[in-house]
Design an enzyme around this catalytic site. Structure first.
Site, PDB file in Angstrom:
ATOM      1  N   TYR A  33       1.083  -1.214  -0.125  1.00 21.86           N
ATOM      2  CA  TYR A  33      -0.240   0.008  -0.220  1.00 21.86           C
ATOM      3  C   TYR A  33       0.972   1.538   0.169  1.00 21.86           C
ATOM      4  CZ  TYR A  33       1.138   0.854   5.247  1.00 21.86           C
ATOM      5  OH  TYR A  33       1.195   1.107   5.781  1.00 21.86           O
ATOM      6  N   LYS A 148       5.937  -2.115   2.232  1.00 22.93           N
ATOM      7  CA  LYS A 148       5.294  -1.330   2.218  1.00 22.93           C
ATOM      8  C   LYS A 148       3.890  -2.323   2.103  1.00 22.93           C
ATOM      9  CE  LYS A 148       3.464   3.328   3.201  1.00 22.93           C
ATOM     10  NZ  LYS A 148       3.251   2.743   5.005  1.00 22.93           N
ATOM     11  N   GLU A 181      11.829   1.881  14.702  1.00 27.13           N
ATOM     12  CA  GLU A 181      11.266   3.344  14.214  1.00 27.13           C
ATOM     13  C   GLU A 181       9.839   2.786  14.821  1.00 27.13           C
ATOM     14  OE1 GLU A 181       9.605   2.576   9.901  1.00 27.13           O
ATOM     15  OE2 GLU A 181       9.647   0.587  10.029  1.00 27.13           O
ATOM     16  N   LEU A 206      11.024   1.579   7.465  1.00 24.21           N
ATOM     17  CA  LEU A 206       9.989   1.720   5.649  1.00 24.21           C
ATOM     18  C   LEU A 206      10.941   2.614   5.992  1.00 24.21           C
ATOM     19  CD1 LEU A 206       7.891   0.803   3.782  1.00 24.21           C
ATOM     20  CD2 LEU A 206       6.624   3.242   4.984  1.00 24.21           C
TER      21      LEU A 206
HETATM   22  N1  PDD Z   1       2.649   4.637   7.744  1.00 24.76           N
HETATM   23  N2  PDD Z   1       7.389   4.202   9.226  1.00 24.76           N
HETATM   24  C1  PDD Z   1       6.563   2.951   8.917  1.00 24.76           C
HETATM   25  C2  PDD Z   1       6.112   1.704  10.095  1.00 24.76           C
HETATM   26  C3  PDD Z   1       4.966   3.388   8.606  1.00 24.76           C
HETATM   27  O1  PDD Z   1       3.779   2.572   8.472  1.00 24.76           O
HETATM   28  C4  PDD Z   1       5.396   4.421   7.591  1.00 24.76           C
HETATM   29  C5  PDD Z   1       3.735   5.512   7.222  1.00 24.76           C
HETATM   30  C6  PDD Z   1       6.361   5.587   7.779  1.00 24.76           C
HETATM   31  C7  PDD Z   1       6.697   6.803   7.451  1.00 24.76           C
HETATM   32  O2  PDD Z   1       6.710   7.072   5.608  1.00 24.76           O
HETATM   33  P1  PDD Z   1       6.262   8.031   4.980  1.00 24.76           P
HETATM   34  O3  PDD Z   1       6.731   9.059   5.581  1.00 24.76           O
HETATM   35  O4  PDD Z   1       6.031   7.626   3.617  1.00 24.76           O
HETATM   36  O5  PDD Z   1       4.594   8.718   5.525  1.00 24.76           O
HETATM   37  C8  PDD Z   1       7.602   5.394   8.832  1.00 24.76           C
HETATM   38  C9  PDD Z   1       1.542   5.759   6.614  1.00 24.76           C
HETATM   39  C10 PDD Z   1       1.531   7.040   6.454  1.00 24.76           C
HETATM   40  C11 PDD Z   1       0.416   4.693   7.297  1.00 24.76           C
HETATM   41  O6  PDD Z   1       0.359   3.718   7.004  1.00 24.76           O
HETATM   42  O7  PDD Z   1      -0.684   5.428   7.220  1.00 24.76           O
END
Ligand code: PDD
Length: 275
Positions: A33, A148, A181, A206
């Site tokens: 996703y 992801k 993270e 991620l």
């Molecule tokens: N989450 N680490 C994890 C485990 C994440 O699920 C996300 C993003 C991030 C940050 O990635 P980005 O800056 O590309 O949003 C780091 C999204 C927002 C979610 O699952 O809703």
């Protein structure tokens, strides 16, 4: 909630939208996703999100459901049909529909594409001015967190742990006592001398798009960034801490496991980066 949802070629009122019960995303979490911000009807950082999506798909050997050009049209159409000025687009691609069997289907199947939009979900202004609390728990996810994947059970449980402890986010701590993270965010600290530290990219986190953009901005603004693992102890004793994601931007962290970080208020480096 999304008023109109896109499901495999059709734009449907969300209440009527459905997926096949034998979709491998539903049965095996066999899918990936992206969450992309929408600002003033436009997709934010679409290209890097698309690149990361392509990496996730190829790592799992899942076919693109359509060309990148068509995907952009679908997302743009959905923003239009929902009159979504500000919010997020959620898109999910699964391997497709096949009789249940762990191994990939032998016959070529078409991957499934579902896209929804959301107007809500942004943290309150107060959270940005006051900062948020973070709790920690042992890292318990698989070894390919750079993909992801929609397989998010440990992340779901971690976020619930945060909620139950009055916190905004849970940070995972690995065997070396370093922070990997958050359950849905990347983690950062600011040390003496305004050195901003975040974990380097690899299989264990991620590759956040917000993380990447922030590093670009910091470099352009002469802010020193060090990419190295940092420990829980370092974080608690840091001058500042924050998290980043598409939905929480740059969110100040003022408390880790009940211990105050810095002055207990969002710090100047964090606020500068948020601005
Ligand atoms: N989450 N680490 C994890 C485990 C994440 O699920 C996300 C993003 C991030 C940050 O990635 P980005 O800056 O590309 O949003 C780091 C999204 C927002 C979610 O699952 O809703």
């Amino acid at each position: 909630m999304s008023e109109i949802t896109y499901v495999n070629g059709r734009y449907i009122p969300t209440g009527e939208a459905s997926v096949n019960v034998e979709d491998r995303g539903y049965q095996f979490s066999d899918g990936v996703y992206e969450v992309i911000a929408v600002s003033d009807f436009r997709l934010v950082d679409f290209k890097p999100h698309l690149r990361r999506l392509g990496r996730s798909l190829s790592n799992l050997d899942i076919e693109w459901p359509c060309s990148e050009r068509v995907l952009k049209i679908v997302l743009t159409q959905l923003i239009k049909r929902n009159r979504l000025r500000n919010g997020i687009v959620y898109l999910q691609i699964t391997r497709g529909v096949a009789p249940r069997n762990h191994a990939f289907p032998i016959e070529k199947i078409r991957s499934s594409l579902v896209v929804t939009v959301s107007r809500s979900g942004r943290p309150s202004a107060e959270k940005f001015t006051e900062g948020v609390k973070v709790v920690t728990m042992p890292e318990n996810r698989w070894g390919r967190r750079d993909i992801k994947s929609v397989s998010l059970l440990p992340n779901v449980l971690a976020k619930q742990f945060a909620v139950q402890n009055g916190a905004f986010e849970t940070w995972f701590v690995d065997d070396e006592q370093t922070i990997t993270e958050g359950s849905s965010t990347n983690a950062w600290i600011v040390l003496a001398g305004q050195e901003v530290v975040t974990r380097p990219l690899g299989n264990d986190i991620l590759a956040g798009i917000t993380r990447m953009k922030l590093i670009e901005l910091a470099k352009a603004g002469d802010i020193r960034i060090t990419e190295r693992p940092f420990t829980l102890d370092e974080a608690i004793n840091a001058e500042e801490a924050f998290i980043t994601s598409t939905t929480s931007f740059v969110m100040p962290v003022v408390d880790i496991d009940g211990k105050q970080v810095g002055t207990g208020k969002p710090g100047s480096v964090t606020n500068n980066l948020l601005a």
